[in-house]
Design a protein around this motif. Structure first.
Motif, PDB file in Angstrom:
ATOM      1  N   PRO A 178      75.658 -63.574  38.767  1.00 44.71           N
ATOM      2  CA  PRO A 178      76.312 -64.885  38.599  1.00 44.71           C
ATOM      3  C   PRO A 178      75.920 -65.891  39.684  1.00 44.71           C
ATOM      4  CG  PRO A 178      77.905 -63.108  38.406  1.00 44.71           C
ATOM      5  CD  PRO A 178      76.617 -62.481  38.815  1.00 44.71           C
ATOM      6  N   THR A 225      73.562 -69.373  39.152  1.00 43.31           N
ATOM      7  CA  THR A 225      74.072 -70.711  39.472  1.00 43.31           C
ATOM      8  C   THR A 225      73.120 -71.438  40.417  1.00 43.31           C
ATOM      9  OG1 THR A 225      76.283 -69.845  39.262  1.00 43.31           O
ATOM     10  CG2 THR A 225      76.083 -71.957  40.355  1.00 43.31           C
ATOM     11  N   LEU A 285      81.895 -60.764  32.755  1.00 45.88           N
ATOM     12  CA  LEU A 285      80.770 -60.311  33.570  1.00 45.88           C
ATOM     13  C   LEU A 285      79.764 -59.522  32.708  1.00 45.88           C
ATOM     14  CD1 LEU A 285      80.109 -60.739  36.508  1.00 45.88           C
ATOM     15  CD2 LEU A 285      81.358 -58.653  37.064  1.00 45.88           C
ATOM     16  N   HIS A 343      77.847 -61.983  30.851  1.00 47.90           N
ATOM     17  CA  HIS A 343      76.861 -62.622  31.730  1.00 47.90           C
ATOM     18  C   HIS A 343      75.562 -61.817  31.716  1.00 47.90           C
ATOM     19  CE1 HIS A 343      75.112 -64.480  35.346  1.00 47.90           C
ATOM     20  NE2 HIS A 343      74.676 -63.258  35.554  1.00 47.90           N
ATOM     21  N   PHE A 344      75.713 -60.502  31.779  1.00 48.51           N
ATOM     22  CA  PHE A 344      74.537 -59.627  31.814  1.00 48.51           C
ATOM     23  C   PHE A 344      74.020 -59.290  30.416  1.00 48.51           C
ATOM     24  CE2 PHE A 344      76.149 -58.504  36.161  1.00 48.51           C
ATOM     25  CZ  PHE A 344      75.027 -58.932  36.842  1.00 48.51           C
ATOM     26  N   PRO A 397      76.322 -66.997  30.492  1.00 45.59           N
ATOM     27  CA  PRO A 397      76.257 -66.786  31.941  1.00 45.59           C
ATOM     28  C   PRO A 397      77.557 -67.166  32.627  1.00 45.59           C
ATOM     29  CG  PRO A 397      74.748 -68.527  31.242  1.00 45.59           C
ATOM     30  CD  PRO A 397      75.334 -67.958  30.013  1.00 45.59           C
ATOM     31  N   TYR A 398      77.924 -66.363  33.599  1.00 42.89           N
ATOM     32  CA  TYR A 398      79.136 -66.588  34.372  1.00 42.89           C
ATOM     33  C   TYR A 398      78.755 -67.528  35.500  1.00 42.89           C
ATOM     34  CZ  TYR A 398      83.721 -65.219  36.098  1.00 42.89           C
ATOM     35  OH  TYR A 398      85.034 -65.201  36.459  1.00 42.89           O
ATOM     36  N   ARG A 399      79.249 -68.763  35.441  1.00 45.00           N
ATOM     37  CA  ARG A 399      78.855 -69.723  36.466  1.00 45.00           C
ATOM     38  C   ARG A 399      80.042 -70.074  37.329  1.00 45.00           C
ATOM     39  NH1 ARG A 399      75.803 -71.628  32.147  1.00 45.00           N
ATOM     40  NH2 ARG A 399      73.593 -71.357  32.542  1.00 45.00           N
TER      41      ARG A 399
END
Lengths: 115, 326
Positions: free
Chosen positions: A80, A84, B215, B218-219, B312-314
């Motif tokens: 993550p 970013t 999460l 995200h992956f 995606p985890y932002r």
């Protein structure tokens, strides 16, 4: 299209034969490849400072790529924080792993041509 | 090699029980399987498998601590004034000393110390990395951190690399992750082919499940869900199942509340070994058999439950006011 630098997270230090890692931040090495008009100009394998970091591995790897002037980053997965940072910096990410640096570059050639 | 990470967000909901069952079922069916206990703050797989000694063990060093060399120290006290962690104290004899449990190794003290060489940096043992073959025949890779030493994605990465060295092409690696969604858990999930999420039907566990699920998205990992103690709160169990359907998470099974589980922990055996006929054991074995079927027919399961779109985890970036860049 001129010169584009690509940074690939890799498992070993064997030039274009290095294997692309399934992970970005904690890959042992980073392969920095210069592409001149789509042709491979030169490859350098450097240590990834993220590999030995207790935490913040992704950010350290991004920092290294930034120092190298890389425009495209390649790894199996980006965490993550790395994601970013790369996005903020305008560095493109490509998710790909388990192949050699050379093969990875072949596979993403069309994407790179847009650069 | 297929690597599956077991995660839950919240602690104490049954990750290790589910991990242990899957590992044991794989070993019983003759599959090459390696267990990784990635919760170095509170490792417990070795307790479930009754491990009493390690075949191999090494000191895990990654942090530094300062030490004051008494013969060179003039006792000016400046180090004590600047230490951001208040880790420097004066002992009964008037000597300045570093409390090495509190020291973070930042070296601010050495920057202000006027005496050359009076403060030096030592390596500190953060914990131990260890490995053994359990009495059930499969290898277990484990780690434990010393109190006060920060948890570490690097340590988890080392454990997973060790498991990979032991693995062959058709091995199954089961990574029992820590609670939370921090560095250790990110490292447990990163590079895994799939995640199995474990939850119990409480609002706290449901909230943590959603966090850890993000999460896995995200992956871009396919995920399965096991609901533990499903019968203690059927309403939340239903909500969790609806969540799983909505998010294309494979519902792998429900485990009933059963005191066979704590009883099995008391005798240091997996519950499916100690009390194979208990309701929880039967449900756990069903889950493990489903996982074995998934591993054997990996591609079709992967295709079905793989996330369609990257999510995606932002983290939210908050810039100081007045700085350009927005």
């Amino acid at each position: 299209m001129g010169t584009v630098k690509v940074g690939l997270a890799v498992e070993d230090d064997s030039g274009l034969d290095s294997r692309v890692s399934s992970r970005f931040g904690r890959a042992p090495f980073l392969a920095i490849v210069e592409l001149e008009d789509g042709e491979i100009g030169g490859v350098r394998v450097v240590e990834n400072p993220g590999a030995s970091a207790r935490s913040g591995a992704g950010i350290k790897a991004v920092q290294r790529l930034l120092e190298e002037g890389v425009r495209v980053a390649v790894a199996g997965a980006f965490g993550p924080n790395a994601m970013t940072a790369l996005e903020e910096l305008g560095i493109e990410t490509v998710e790909l792993a388990g192949v050699s640096v050379e093969e990875a570059l072949q596979r993403i050639r069309t994407r790179l041509q847009g650069q | 090699m297929i690597e599956i990470a077991i995660a839950s967000g919240k602690g104490g909901v049954g990750k290790s029980t589910v991990s242990a069952t899957i590992v044991l079922a794989a070993a019983r069916s003759g599959k090459s399987v390696i267990a990784v206990d990635a919760d170095a703050d509170a490792p417990n797989l070795h307790l479930i498998f009754g491990v009493r000694e390690w075949e191999w063990e090494k000191s895990y060093v990654e942090s530094k601590v300062a030490e004051i060399v008494q013969s060179l120290c003039t006792r000016c006290g400046r180090c004590r004034e600047v230490c951001p962690y208040e880790a420097i104290h004066v002992d009964e004899g008037g000597r300045f000393a570093v409390n090495q449990v509190i020291c973070e190794g930042c070296l601010t003290c050495s920057l202000v110390c006027p005496e050359r060489g009076a403060i030096r940096l030592l390596s500190a043992e953060s914990g131990r990395l260890r490995r053994t073959t359990t009495s059930y025949g499969f290898p277990l890779v484990s780690a434990r951190l010393n109190p006060g030493r920060p948890n570490s994605g690097k340590l988890v990465t080392e454990e997973k690399s060790m498991a990979k060295e032991l693995a062959s092409q058709d091995s199954l690696v089961v990574v029992d992750s820590a609670a939370g969604i921090g560095c250790q858990v990110v490292s447990s999930l990163a590079g895994a082919n799939a995640a199995i999420l474990v939850a119990e039907p409480t609002p706290a566990s449901f909230a943590a499940l959603k966090r850890v699920f993000r999460l896995t998205r995200h992956f871009m990992q396919p995920a399965g869900l096991v609901i533990n103690k499903h019968d203690v709160n059927p309403g939340v169990t239903e909500e969790m199942e609806a969540f799983a359907r909505r998010k294309n998470i494979d519902l792998l099974g429900r485990i009933p509340y059963d005191d066979a589980i704590p009883k099995s922990m008391a005798v240091m055996k997996p519950v499916v070994e100690a009390f194979p006929d208990s309701p929880a054991s039967r449900a756990l074995m069903e889950v493990a058999e489903r996982v074995m079927a998934i591993v054997d027919d990996w591609q079709s399961w992967f295709t079905r439950f793989r996330p369609r779109e990257p999510e995606p985890y932002r983290p939210i970036i908050i810039r100081p006011e007045g700085l350009p860049g927005d």
